[in-house]
Motif scaffolding. Structure first.
Motif, PDB file in Angstrom:
ATOM      1  N   TRP A  42       1.130  -1.475   0.092  1.00 20.29           N
ATOM      2  CA  TRP A  42       0.112  -0.170  -0.199  1.00 20.29           C
ATOM      3  C   TRP A  42       0.762   1.059   0.056  1.00 20.29           C
ATOM      4  O   TRP A  42       0.698   2.113  -0.479  1.00 20.29           O
ATOM      5  CB  TRP A  42      -0.833  -0.045   1.278  1.00 20.29           C
ATOM      6  CG  TRP A  42      -1.797   0.985   0.992  1.00 20.29           C
ATOM      7  CD1 TRP A  42      -2.828   1.478   0.437  1.00 20.29           C
ATOM      8  CD2 TRP A  42      -1.490   2.425   2.406  1.00 20.29           C
ATOM      9  NE1 TRP A  42      -3.305   2.781   1.215  1.00 20.29           N
ATOM     10  CE2 TRP A  42      -2.574   3.500   1.667  1.00 20.29           C
ATOM     11  CE3 TRP A  42      -0.635   2.718   3.405  1.00 20.29           C
ATOM     12  CZ2 TRP A  42      -2.368   4.237   2.421  1.00 20.29           C
ATOM     13  CZ3 TRP A  42      -0.203   4.162   4.008  1.00 20.29           C
ATOM     14  CH2 TRP A  42      -1.124   5.035   3.560  1.00 20.29           C
ATOM     15  N   ASP A  45       2.103   1.707  -3.909  1.00 21.71           N
ATOM     16  CA  ASP A  45       1.193   2.530  -4.285  1.00 21.71           C
ATOM     17  C   ASP A  45       0.778   3.703  -4.073  1.00 21.71           C
ATOM     18  O   ASP A  45       0.478   4.861  -4.557  1.00 21.71           O
ATOM     19  CB  ASP A  45      -0.870   1.294  -3.673  1.00 21.71           C
ATOM     20  CG  ASP A  45      -0.269   0.280  -4.670  1.00 21.71           C
ATOM     21  OD1 ASP A  45       0.630   0.021  -4.882  1.00 21.71           O
ATOM     22  OD2 ASP A  45      -0.776  -0.604  -3.311  1.00 21.71           O
ATOM     23  N   SER A  46       1.304   3.974  -2.061  1.00 20.73           N
ATOM     24  CA  SER A  46       0.839   5.609  -1.980  1.00 20.73           C
ATOM     25  C   SER A  46       1.792   5.897  -2.684  1.00 20.73           C
ATOM     26  O   SER A  46       2.149   7.271  -1.491  1.00 20.73           O
ATOM     27  CB  SER A  46       0.398   5.900  -0.438  1.00 20.73           C
ATOM     28  OG  SER A  46      -0.494   4.659  -0.512  1.00 20.73           O
ATOM     29  N   TYR A 556      -4.586   9.165   7.390  1.00 17.54           N
ATOM     30  CA  TYR A 556      -4.328   9.028   5.890  1.00 17.54           C
ATOM     31  C   TYR A 556      -5.473   8.706   4.834  1.00 17.54           C
ATOM     32  O   TYR A 556      -5.833   8.610   3.996  1.00 17.54           O
ATOM     33  CB  TYR A 556      -3.438   7.731   5.789  1.00 17.54           C
ATOM     34  CG  TYR A 556      -1.328   8.399   5.098  1.00 17.54           C
ATOM     35  CD1 TYR A 556      -1.391   9.480   4.182  1.00 17.54           C
ATOM     36  CD2 TYR A 556      -0.965   8.227   5.957  1.00 17.54           C
ATOM     37  CE1 TYR A 556      -0.656   9.484   4.289  1.00 17.54           C
ATOM     38  CE2 TYR A 556       0.539   8.513   6.314  1.00 17.54           C
ATOM     39  CZ  TYR A 556       0.688   9.113   4.877  1.00 17.54           C
ATOM     40  OH  TYR A 556       1.629   9.986   4.946  1.00 17.54           O
ATOM     41  N   LEU A 603      -7.077  -1.863   1.735  1.00 12.63           N
ATOM     42  CA  LEU A 603      -6.581  -0.433   1.942  1.00 12.63           C
ATOM     43  C   LEU A 603      -5.621  -0.983   0.213  1.00 12.63           C
ATOM     44  O   LEU A 603      -5.863   0.459  -0.076  1.00 12.63           O
ATOM     45  CB  LEU A 603      -4.922  -0.525   2.730  1.00 12.63           C
ATOM     46  CG  LEU A 603      -5.604   0.371   4.178  1.00 12.63           C
ATOM     47  CD1 LEU A 603      -4.154   0.290   5.022  1.00 12.63           C
ATOM     48  CD2 LEU A 603      -5.417   1.666   3.618  1.00 12.63           C
ATOM     49  N   ARG A 604      -5.251  -1.716  -0.119  1.00 14.65           N
ATOM     50  CA  ARG A 604      -4.846  -1.509  -1.219  1.00 14.65           C
ATOM     51  C   ARG A 604      -6.342  -1.680  -2.541  1.00 14.65           C
ATOM     52  O   ARG A 604      -6.455  -1.466  -3.477  1.00 14.65           O
ATOM     53  CB  ARG A 604      -4.545  -2.765  -1.795  1.00 14.65           C
ATOM     54  CG  ARG A 604      -2.785  -3.365  -0.241  1.00 14.65           C
ATOM     55  CD  ARG A 604      -1.492  -4.083  -1.895  1.00 14.65           C
ATOM     56  NE  ARG A 604      -1.705  -3.456  -2.565  1.00 14.65           N
ATOM     57  CZ  ARG A 604      -0.648  -3.907  -3.650  1.00 14.65           C
ATOM     58  NH1 ARG A 604      -0.335  -5.417  -3.438  1.00 14.65           N
ATOM     59  NH2 ARG A 604       0.000  -3.143  -4.781  1.00 14.65           N
ATOM     60  N   GLU A 606      -8.656   0.443  -2.382  1.00 14.67           N
ATOM     61  CA  GLU A 606      -9.284   1.446  -2.405  1.00 14.67           C
ATOM     62  C   GLU A 606      -7.961   2.623  -3.408  1.00 14.67           C
ATOM     63  O   GLU A 606      -6.856   3.246  -2.571  1.00 14.67           O
ATOM     64  CB  GLU A 606      -8.792   3.082  -0.953  1.00 14.67           C
ATOM     65  CG  GLU A 606      -9.864   1.718   0.250  1.00 14.67           C
ATOM     66  CD  GLU A 606     -11.713   2.739  -0.725  1.00 14.67           C
ATOM     67  OE1 GLU A 606     -11.532   3.394  -1.004  1.00 14.67           O
ATOM     68  OE2 GLU A 606     -12.564   1.806  -0.951  1.00 14.67           O
ATOM     69  N   GLU A 607      -8.079   1.859  -4.565  1.00 14.62           N
ATOM     70  CA  GLU A 607      -7.768   2.765  -5.350  1.00 14.62           C
ATOM     71  C   GLU A 607      -7.462   4.200  -6.045  1.00 14.62           C
ATOM     72  O   GLU A 607      -5.783   4.959  -5.563  1.00 14.62           O
ATOM     73  CB  GLU A 607      -7.049   2.397  -7.068  1.00 14.62           C
ATOM     74  CG  GLU A 607      -7.155   1.047  -6.505  1.00 14.62           C
ATOM     75  CD  GLU A 607      -6.682  -0.017  -8.154  1.00 14.62           C
ATOM     76  OE1 GLU A 607      -7.429   0.029  -9.420  1.00 14.62           O
ATOM     77  OE2 GLU A 607      -6.756  -1.170  -8.794  1.00 14.62           O
ATOM     78  N   SER A 610      -5.224   5.811  -2.365  1.00 23.28           N
ATOM     79  CA  SER A 610      -3.831   5.936  -2.673  1.00 23.28           C
ATOM     80  C   SER A 610      -3.181   6.849  -4.488  1.00 23.28           C
ATOM     81  O   SER A 610      -2.608   7.054  -3.637  1.00 23.28           O
ATOM     82  CB  SER A 610      -4.096   4.006  -3.106  1.00 23.28           C
ATOM     83  OG  SER A 610      -3.653   3.499  -2.062  1.00 23.28           O
ATOM     84  N   GLU A 611      -4.230   7.336  -5.262  1.00 23.51           N
ATOM     85  CA  GLU A 611      -3.901   7.878  -6.350  1.00 23.51           C
ATOM     86  C   GLU A 611      -3.870   9.801  -5.305  1.00 23.51           C
ATOM     87  O   GLU A 611      -2.931  10.235  -5.502  1.00 23.51           O
ATOM     88  CB  GLU A 611      -4.814   7.562  -6.931  1.00 23.51           C
ATOM     89  CG  GLU A 611      -4.651   6.870  -7.675  1.00 23.51           C
ATOM     90  CD  GLU A 611      -5.656   6.322  -9.804  1.00 23.51           C
ATOM     91  OE1 GLU A 611      -6.906   7.278  -9.265  1.00 23.51           O
ATOM     92  OE2 GLU A 611      -5.811   5.268  -9.730  1.00 23.51           O
ATOM     93  N   ILE A 613      -3.272  10.539  -2.357  1.00 23.78           N
ATOM     94  CA  ILE A 613      -2.179  10.499  -1.278  1.00 23.78           C
ATOM     95  C   ILE A 613      -1.296  10.641  -2.100  1.00 23.78           C
ATOM     96  O   ILE A 613       0.490  11.286  -1.724  1.00 23.78           O
ATOM     97  CB  ILE A 613      -2.092   8.817   0.015  1.00 23.78           C
ATOM     98  CG1 ILE A 613      -3.620   9.174   0.555  1.00 23.78           C
ATOM     99  CG2 ILE A 613      -1.118   9.474   0.327  1.00 23.78           C
ATOM    100  CD1 ILE A 613      -3.157   7.626   1.566  1.00 23.78           C
ATOM    101  N   ARG A 614      -0.946   9.663  -3.209  1.00 28.10           N
ATOM    102  CA  ARG A 614       0.625   9.771  -4.230  1.00 28.10           C
ATOM    103  C   ARG A 614       0.252  11.140  -4.337  1.00 28.10           C
ATOM    104  O   ARG A 614       1.694  11.730  -4.910  1.00 28.10           O
ATOM    105  CB  ARG A 614       0.024   9.035  -5.016  1.00 28.10           C
ATOM    106  CG  ARG A 614       1.478   8.804  -5.842  1.00 28.10           C
ATOM    107  CD  ARG A 614       1.747   7.977  -7.166  1.00 28.10           C
ATOM    108  NE  ARG A 614       1.922   6.461  -6.895  1.00 28.10           N
ATOM    109  CZ  ARG A 614       3.003   6.350  -6.581  1.00 28.10           C
ATOM    110  NH1 ARG A 614       4.039   6.999  -6.855  1.00 28.10           N
ATOM    111  NH2 ARG A 614       3.373   4.979  -6.045  1.00 28.10           N
TER     112      ARG A 614
END
Length: 623
Positions: A42, A45-46, A556, A603-604, A606-607, A610-611, A613-614
């Motif tokens: 995760w 991803d984030s 987060y 968590l993973r 929830e794309e 993550s996008e 946050i990234r």
């Protein structure tokens, strides 16, 4: 900083959480090392590159990760059955506080059955090899055997083994050979699983930040087997402050630094050498204690009656030279004798009615004695702390981070700054020393971790609920910098209208329905959703000048399905009080039982989160 730290010393973002709190669908009752594998993915991803966890030390029958029965051993509760190939799961997220003791006992039963199946000469050799590499493990296992036989009773009350000796240790290991092997095997498995995930993270540019408490429980293998390293006549804590009028008595024995020094800090060297296998960075909890510690004599329960240790203390001769007799002030409860002919002043003696009733001429002679040796004490404290920290820095490749919260004296701040140690700045408390106002992002100290919240505070949204309107409005200046521009434009438009319109019309209607900028900000705030606020708090925190920006996992969860109610489990955004981990100064059994309302796998999934946050991480110039 050492050359091997260059890779780490970049502007980074990270996440922190208690491992026990994050269940996966492959868990048994609580979060474990497999959860770290999922959080690692995760984090990738984030866009996060640091994962921080609380101490993983063996808690025995306790709950607080800062009160363990060993400064070395990993709690078996963190062993992943799934990673061992044991397909037994109990993954339902509890609706009430985690029952550590029950979960651990059930897990140990499963692990014992598995151990029985694989116990052979090959495994025995592995156990002996692991034991030979770690000198602390035999005394830990001997302690653990007696600790469990006595149902967690303090070692000083044991009928057998209350006074440690090598002979007792050897007898226990020989008489309980298979059980001793089982405990060593548990440590080997926990060590191997954690070392494996550390190496997997490093291969992808993600780094693990562990936690090293400097204090140790009195009922621990370390204090039992190496009693000389601890001063059990004093307990450590914190002096009275704004949050705790009586201070805090943690109950941990004070470290005997003189004896540690005589033994060339071997206990510390072994600790950090062991941790180095497991972490890339380590957090020194309560770094102030390396310099000096708030020590409470055992005869007192309240931390109010403590003092900073070590301390010179005011001598009988000092009192006599001031034409005073210390016995008079002992009777009044203003001072006490802490060693022969040396006296300590109670923390806030000057507030006591007994002090206030003293004649002015006696006050004038008495009060200066309380500060007589302060400069000498501070000089010694700084020297002591720097010797210890230098030793740690020289004996590990891990990058140190220090918890330097609270009323940190100037000499400690200077020392930490000169050593370029990475401190900790919590956003809500990082304010101007002059007027108490929030400081702009570019004024944060660089060598620090910035955090919206930590395990001992409310979450970011919990603080937002608690904060005064004045504090909210003051922080909005940085959360929503465009609001000031909007206000200025409104003011300019109003001025233009006043110039163009005839006088009677000016009095009929005011264009701006706000008397001042604060009223305007208040209006804007009322239009925001909780998601908006959580988003901008995180965005601001990531933008500050700190080298690292590491936030609790709760902070987060700012968008998407996981931020809403999940069945009977309440939303992190809407019910932040339910998602707090610990309230300092309250009973241990009321804390440390928190579980996240979702699985690590979710968590993973929830794309979009993550996008989001990234994108925030990238825009803040972090990795």
């Amino acid at each position: 900083m050492q050359t091997q730290h260059k890779t780490l010393l970049k502007r980074r973002a990270g996440v922190s959480f208690p491992l026990v709190s994050l269940l996966s669908r492959r868990s048994y009752g609580c979060g474990d090392i497999y959860s770290l594998h999922l959080l690692h993915q995760w984090a990738l991803d984030s866009g996060l590159s640091i994962i921080q966890i609380l101490p993983l030390n063996d808690l025995g029958y306790g709950r607080s990760p800062y009160s363990s029965i060993s400064a070395f051993a990993i709690d078996p509760i963190y062993i992943s059955l799934h990673l061992l190939g044991i397909n037994e799961y109990e993954a339902e997220i509890p609706s009430v506080s985690l029952d550590h003791k029950f979960i651990k006992s059930k897990k140990i039963e499963i692990l014992k059955k598995y151990f029985e199946k694989i116990y052979d000469l090959k495994l025995l050799q592995l156990i002996e090899d692991f034991s030979a590499k770690h000198s602390w493990i035999k005394s830990y296992v001997a302690f653990k055997i007696l600790y469990e036989k006595n149902w967690g009773l303090h070692w000083s009350e044991w009928k057998y083994g209350s006074i440690y000796s090598k002979e007792i240790e050897q007898t226990l290991l020989a008489d309980n050979r298979k059980l001793a092997h089982f405990h060593i095997w548990l440590q080997y498995i926990a060590f191997s699983q954690l070392k494996d995930i550390k190496e997997k993270m490093e291969a992808t540019g993600v780094y693990l930040l562990g936690d090293m408490p400097i204090l140790t429980s009195d009922n621990s293998a370390d204090v039992w087997s190496r009693t000389e390293l601890f001063n059990r006549n004093l307990t450590s804590g914190a002096p009275p402050d704004y949050f705790n009028a009586d201070g805090q008595n943690w109950g941990f024995p004070v470290i005997n630094w003189e004896e540690m020094k005589k033994q060339n800090y071997s206990w510390w060297k072994e600790r950090i050498s062991y941790l180095e296998n497991l972490y890339h960075l380590y957090r020194i909890d309560h770094v102030l204690g390396m310099y000096r510690i708030w020590a409470i004599p055992k005869e007192f329960e309240s931390a109010r009656f403590g003092y900073f240790h070590p301390q010179i203390g005011t001598s009988r001769k000092d009192f006599n030279l001031a034409r005073l007799f210390p016995e008079d002030f002992v009777k009044l409860g203003l001072i006490y004798e802490f060693k022969e002919d040396r006296y300590i002043f109670f923390w806030d003696f000057f507030k006591y009615s007994e002090y206030q009733a003293l004649p002015d001429d006696i006050k004038a002679r008495f009060f200066p004695l309380s500060e007589k040796y302060l400069k000498e004490d501070e000089k010694q404290w700084r020297e002591n702390g720097e010797k210890i920290l230098d030793f740690l820095l020289e004996n590990t490749k891990m990058l140190p981070c220090v918890e330097d919260l609270g009323a940190v004296p100037a000499f400690v701040r200077e020392s930490i700054h000169e050593k370029q140690l990475i401190g900790l700045d919590i956003i809500r408390w990082t304010r101007s020393f002059e007027d108490g106002s929030f400081i702009p992002p570019d004024k944060y100290r660089k060598n620090a971790i910035s955090a919206l919240s930590v395990h001992d505070t409310s979450t970011a949204m919990g603080w937002w609920e608690e904060a005064t309107l004045d504090d909210k409005l003051a922080l909005c200046k940085y959360l929503f910098p465009h609001w000031e521009e909007e206000w200025k434009k409104l003011e300019e438009l109003q001025k233009l209208k006043e110039i163009k319109e005839p006088a009677p019309l000016k009095q009929e209607k005011k264009e701006i329905p706000f008397d001042n900028i604060q009223e305007f900000f208040k209006h804007k705030l009322q239009q925001l959703s909780k998601e908006d606020i959580a988003l901008h708090l995180l965005k601001f925190a990531l933008s500050v000048n700190s080298l690292y920006s590491i936030h609790m996992l709760q902070d987060y969860i700012i968008h998407g399905n996981l931020s809403k109610d999940i069945g009977i489990r309440k939303s992190i955004l809407d019910y932040p009080k339910l998602h707090r981990i610990n309230i300092p100064g309250t009973p241990e059994e009321e804390n440390w039982g928190y579980t996240f309302p979702f699985y690590a796998e979710e968590l993973r999934e929830e794309e979009t989160l993550s996008e989001l946050i990234r994108s925030l991480v990238i825009s803040s110039g972090r990795t």
